[in-house]
Motif scaffolding. Structure first.
Motif, PDB file in Angstrom:
ATOM      1  N   GLU A  76       0.827  -1.060  -0.053  1.00 46.60           N
ATOM      2  CA  GLU A  76      -0.085  -0.127  -0.011  1.00 46.60           C
ATOM      3  C   GLU A  76       0.893   1.226   0.083  1.00 46.60           C
ATOM      4  N   MET A  77       0.299   2.386  -0.544  1.00 46.10           N
ATOM      5  CA  MET A  77       0.840   3.521  -0.334  1.00 46.10           C
ATOM      6  C   MET A  77       1.099   4.215   0.940  1.00 46.10           C
ATOM      7  N   GLY A  78       0.170   3.866   1.658  1.00 44.03           N
ATOM      8  CA  GLY A  78      -0.267   4.439   3.169  1.00 44.03           C
ATOM      9  C   GLY A  78       1.016   4.552   4.061  1.00 44.03           C
ATOM     10  N   GLU A  79       1.097   5.792   4.835  1.00 46.38           N
ATOM     11  CA  GLU A  79       2.401   6.125   5.538  1.00 46.38           C
ATOM     12  C   GLU A  79       2.300   5.933   6.622  1.00 46.38           C
ATOM     13  N   ARG A  80       3.543   5.839   7.449  1.00 47.94           N
ATOM     14  CA  ARG A  80       3.577   5.502   9.104  1.00 47.94           C
ATOM     15  C   ARG A  80       4.042   6.879   9.809  1.00 47.94           C
ATOM     16  N   GLY A 116       4.805   3.170   2.251  1.00 49.78           N
ATOM     17  CA  GLY A 116       4.909   2.248   1.184  1.00 49.78           C
ATOM     18  C   GLY A 116       5.942   2.837   0.165  1.00 49.78           C
ATOM     19  N   ALA A 117       5.427   4.354  -0.399  1.00 48.70           N
ATOM     20  CA  ALA A 117       6.397   4.797  -1.562  1.00 48.70           C
ATOM     21  C   ALA A 117       7.958   4.629  -1.136  1.00 48.70           C
ATOM     22  N   LYS A 118       8.028   5.251   0.311  1.00 48.33           N
ATOM     23  CA  LYS A 118       9.566   5.165   0.656  1.00 48.33           C
ATOM     24  C   LYS A 118      10.068   3.825   0.612  1.00 48.33           C
ATOM     25  N   ASP A 119       9.327   2.765   0.860  1.00 51.69           N
ATOM     26  CA  ASP A 119       9.783   1.474   1.014  1.00 51.69           C
ATOM     27  C   ASP A 119      10.103   0.776  -0.591  1.00 51.69           C
ATOM     28  N   LEU A 120       9.257   1.112  -1.317  1.00 50.25           N
ATOM     29  CA  LEU A 120       9.498   0.469  -2.936  1.00 50.25           C
ATOM     30  C   LEU A 120      10.478   1.146  -3.303  1.00 50.25           C
ATOM     31  N   LEU A 121      10.982   2.482  -2.993  1.00 53.76           N
ATOM     32  CA  LEU A 121      11.941   3.178  -3.531  1.00 53.76           C
ATOM     33  C   LEU A 121      13.460   2.811  -2.962  1.00 53.76           C
ATOM     34  N   ALA A 122      13.163   2.422  -1.606  1.00 53.33           N
ATOM     35  CA  ALA A 122      14.279   1.962  -0.855  1.00 53.33           C
ATOM     36  C   ALA A 122      14.795   0.542  -1.405  1.00 53.33           C
ATOM     37  N   ARG A 145       3.520  13.452   7.778  1.00 53.08           N
ATOM     38  CA  ARG A 145       4.383  14.638   7.201  1.00 53.08           C
ATOM     39  C   ARG A 145       3.368  15.428   6.224  1.00 53.08           C
ATOM     40  N   VAL A 146       3.728  16.796   6.045  1.00 53.91           N
ATOM     41  CA  VAL A 146       3.076  17.565   5.147  1.00 53.91           C
ATOM     42  C   VAL A 146       2.758  17.012   3.832  1.00 53.91           C
ATOM     43  N   LEU A 147       4.099  16.333   3.036  1.00 55.88           N
ATOM     44  CA  LEU A 147       3.957  15.942   1.909  1.00 55.88           C
ATOM     45  C   LEU A 147       3.591  14.272   1.581  1.00 55.88           C
ATOM     46  N   SER A 148       2.759  13.778   1.139  1.00 54.58           N
ATOM     47  CA  SER A 148       2.417  12.399   0.823  1.00 54.58           C
ATOM     48  C   SER A 148       2.623  11.856  -0.409  1.00 54.58           C
ATOM     49  N   ALA A 149       3.011  10.774  -0.544  1.00 56.79           N
ATOM     50  CA  ALA A 149       3.081  10.306  -2.022  1.00 56.79           C
ATOM     51  C   ALA A 149       1.809   9.777  -2.311  1.00 56.79           C
ATOM     52  N   LEU A 186      15.095  10.697  -3.934  1.00 53.06           N
ATOM     53  CA  LEU A 186      14.022  10.779  -3.021  1.00 53.06           C
ATOM     54  C   LEU A 186      13.943  10.129  -1.727  1.00 53.06           C
ATOM     55  N   VAL A 187      14.590   8.992  -1.905  1.00 50.95           N
ATOM     56  CA  VAL A 187      14.236   7.774  -0.867  1.00 50.95           C
ATOM     57  C   VAL A 187      14.489   8.532   0.731  1.00 50.95           C
ATOM     58  N   ASP A 188      15.477   9.566   0.800  1.00 54.10           N
ATOM     59  CA  ASP A 188      15.563  10.238   2.293  1.00 54.10           C
ATOM     60  C   ASP A 188      14.897  11.019   2.337  1.00 54.10           C
ATOM     61  N   GLU A 189      14.025  11.693   1.436  1.00 52.81           N
ATOM     62  CA  GLU A 189      13.252  12.712   1.670  1.00 52.81           C
ATOM     63  C   GLU A 189      11.776  12.110   2.055  1.00 52.81           C
ATOM     64  N   LEU A 190      11.417  11.083   1.834  1.00 53.71           N
ATOM     65  CA  LEU A 190       9.977  10.615   1.894  1.00 53.71           C
ATOM     66  C   LEU A 190       9.686  10.315   3.306  1.00 53.71           C
ATOM     67  N   PRO A 191       8.341  10.498   3.567  1.00 53.07           N
ATOM     68  CA  PRO A 191       7.857   9.987   4.989  1.00 53.07           C
ATOM     69  C   PRO A 191       7.921   8.446   4.879  1.00 53.07           C
ATOM     70  N   ALA A 192       8.150   7.808   6.156  1.00 55.59           N
ATOM     71  CA  ALA A 192       8.204   6.267   6.087  1.00 55.59           C
ATOM     72  C   ALA A 192       6.844   5.802   5.708  1.00 55.59           C
TER      73      ALA A 192
END
Ligand SMILES: [Zn+2]
Length: 502
Positions: free
Chosen positions: A207-211, A315-321, A214-218, A307-313
């Motif tokens: 899922e794209m959902g975040e843990r 799904g999106a960050k996990d996929l890019l990581a 943050r102001v910006l979400s993927a 982007l990986v270091d700039e994204l909130p924890a």
């Protein structure tokens, strides 16, 4: 042949040290002028997967041209047979090509299906993979037929039609058609391919959902055209969600921070303002993920680095990581599979696709061309463990999946046929070359006693699957000469018993 006119030798592009064979001379004089027109015609059928009309139109074209050239032609379901018969009951040598092509995207700077030839270069999807070889084979058969040279074998050109997608045409064909005694698959490189890596795809989805808040979400992410192409573009959209207690940079400042970063040579990126958000797109260079991965510039891996270091924890960050990890290099160091096989060398690893799924999740696909050292179920188990470890380490919820059903194909480099092919290549080009290992799979895996032979020349990046696919006309002509040398040896000589054995 003696007393060659110097102009002809120069035309052959092989220098004065090498005498041109009578067949090569006949080709240059009579059939070479038809290469351009025929290839232009066949390039105009956009035979991408799913275009049934183009497939049928092209099949009709092959039947028509085959008949005009004086061959026996037969429709056999998704395969078309074009035959130059030998004596009754003669053994059969297959020449195998595919008439379908990889899809194209809007990053092309030349028309993909216009069949244009500019400055001696044939432009268009399929020029190298695999319509060039289709026309090369037709013209080589024509020269052989007209030469009057006595054949001991029947030559059967088999034109498949779904190699780049479902790849079931030959499984179907072989149910009620006998395979040739042996076959040359004209869909890779010279001088001959003695090892084909296995095609695998590791997928992870979440899922794209975040843990974290943050102001910006993927909200959207996407990359790539097919699993077998190094992606030349990757995009992510970040949207502003001013929620209570949200931390982090607003869009304008975020954009500024991204623009202070750098990307590797050959990659560029741009940001675009969105309503309450920002879109970031990286641009790289497409290439065949199996045979020319080093020639590509992976836009997805570049996006991950950016982007990986700039994204909130989340799904999106996990996929890019995970894309960054898998794309650490092309041999799979990040996934723990960078072990050199004694014959095949390293596997080839290319993160290629990022796509939203119907279940609302986003899936990352990593194309892995594996070697006999680690393939199949063992590779799958190893990679699934890597995903589990990644999840445990990062708190991600990546679900692994994919395809691991292909096996690497290996031939004895001392096999009789391999040696004959090497000798013909050396004779026709004046250059000895070592047998090749390919990261790309061909029909050689689908047809008994089949081996990939040409028609691409070694030492040049293969343009199949690339944007702006193109091939120099002179290479097409030279390829026909190699094929003629080979066929006059194999199809006019004594039959080979157990051709793939020493
Ligand atoms: Zn191909």
């Amino acid at each position: 042949m003696r007393n060659l006119r110097p102009a002809l030798v120069a035309l052959a592009g092989v220098g004065f040290g090498l005498a041109q064979s009578p067949l090569a001379t006949a080709y240059r004089l009579k059939e070479a002028p038809r290469m351009g027109p025929l290839l232009s015609e066949v390039l105009r059928f956009p035979t991408v997967a799913g275009n049934e009309k183009a497939r049928l139109d092209q099949q009709a074209w092959v039947l028509k041209v085959g008949k005009e050239l004086g061959f026996t032609v037969r429709e056999a379901g998704k395969v078309t047979e074009v035959e130059l018969p030998g004596p009754a009951g003669a053994p059969v040598i297959g020449l195998v090509v595919h008439g379908d092509v990889q899809p194209v995207d809007d990053h092309w700077t030349i028309p993909p299906f216009a069949g244009e030839i500019r400055n001696g270069i044939v432009l268009g999807r399929g020029a190298a993979d695999d319509k060039g070889p289709l026309v090369q084979a037709l013209l080589a058969l024509k020269v052989l037929q007209d030469s009057g040279k006595a054949r001991t074998h029947t030559l059967r050109l088999l034109v498949g039609s779904d190699e780049e997608s479902s790849n079931l045409d030959f499984a179907e064909y072989l149910k009620d058609h006998k395979a040739p005694d042996f076959s040359l698959v004209l869909d890779s490189e010279f001088p001959v391919v003695v090892g084909e890596k296995a095609w695998n795809a590791l997928t992870v989805e979440t899922e794209m959902g975040e843990r974290e808040n943050r102001v910006l979400s993927a909200t959207r992410m996407e990359s790539g055209l097919t699993a077998s192409i190094v992606p030349d573009q990757a995009t992510i959209v970040l949207s502003e969600n001013p929620r209570l207690g949200a931390v982090g940079l607003p869009p304008a400042e975020f954009k500024g921070a991204i623009h202070r970063k750098s990307v590797p040579p050959g990659v560029r990126f741009e940001t675009q303002d969105q309503r309450a958000g920002v879109q970031i797109t990286t641009h790289g260079k497409a290439a065949h993920a199996g045979v020319n991965a080093p020639g590509g510039r992976n836009a997805l891996v570049a996006l991950a680095h950016l982007l990986v270091d700039e994204l909130p924890a989340g799904g999106a960050k996990d996929l890019l990581a995970f894309a960054k990890l898998a794309g650490q290099d092309l041999k799979g160091t990040g996934l723990g599979i960078a072990t050199a096989d004694p014959v095949f060398g390293f596997p080839t690893v290319v993160p290629s696709l990022l796509k939203a799924q119907e279940n609302g999740k986003v899936r990352l696909t990593i194309n892995i061309r594996s070697t006999p050292t680690l393939s199949g179920e063992a590779l799958k188990a190893h990679l699934f463990k890597q995903v589990a470890d990644f999840n445990a380490r990062t708190g991600a919820h990546l679900e692994p999946g994919g395809f691991f059903g292909d096996t690497p194909l290996a031939f004895d480099p001392k096999g009789k046929l391999v040696k004959r092919l090497l000798a013909s290549y050396a004779k026709a080009t004046g250059k000895a070359a070592h047998p090749a290992i390919s990261g790309g799979g061909t029909y050689a895996k689908r047809i008994p006693n089949a081996i990939a032979f040409g028609m691409w020349f070694p030492g040049k990046p293969y343009p199949g699957h690339d944007v702006d696919e193109q091939v120099p006309m002179e290479d097409l002509h030279k390829g026909v000469e190699v094929l003629l040398e080979t066929l006059s040896d194999l199809a006019c000589g004594a039959p080979l018993a157990e051709p793939l054995k020493p």
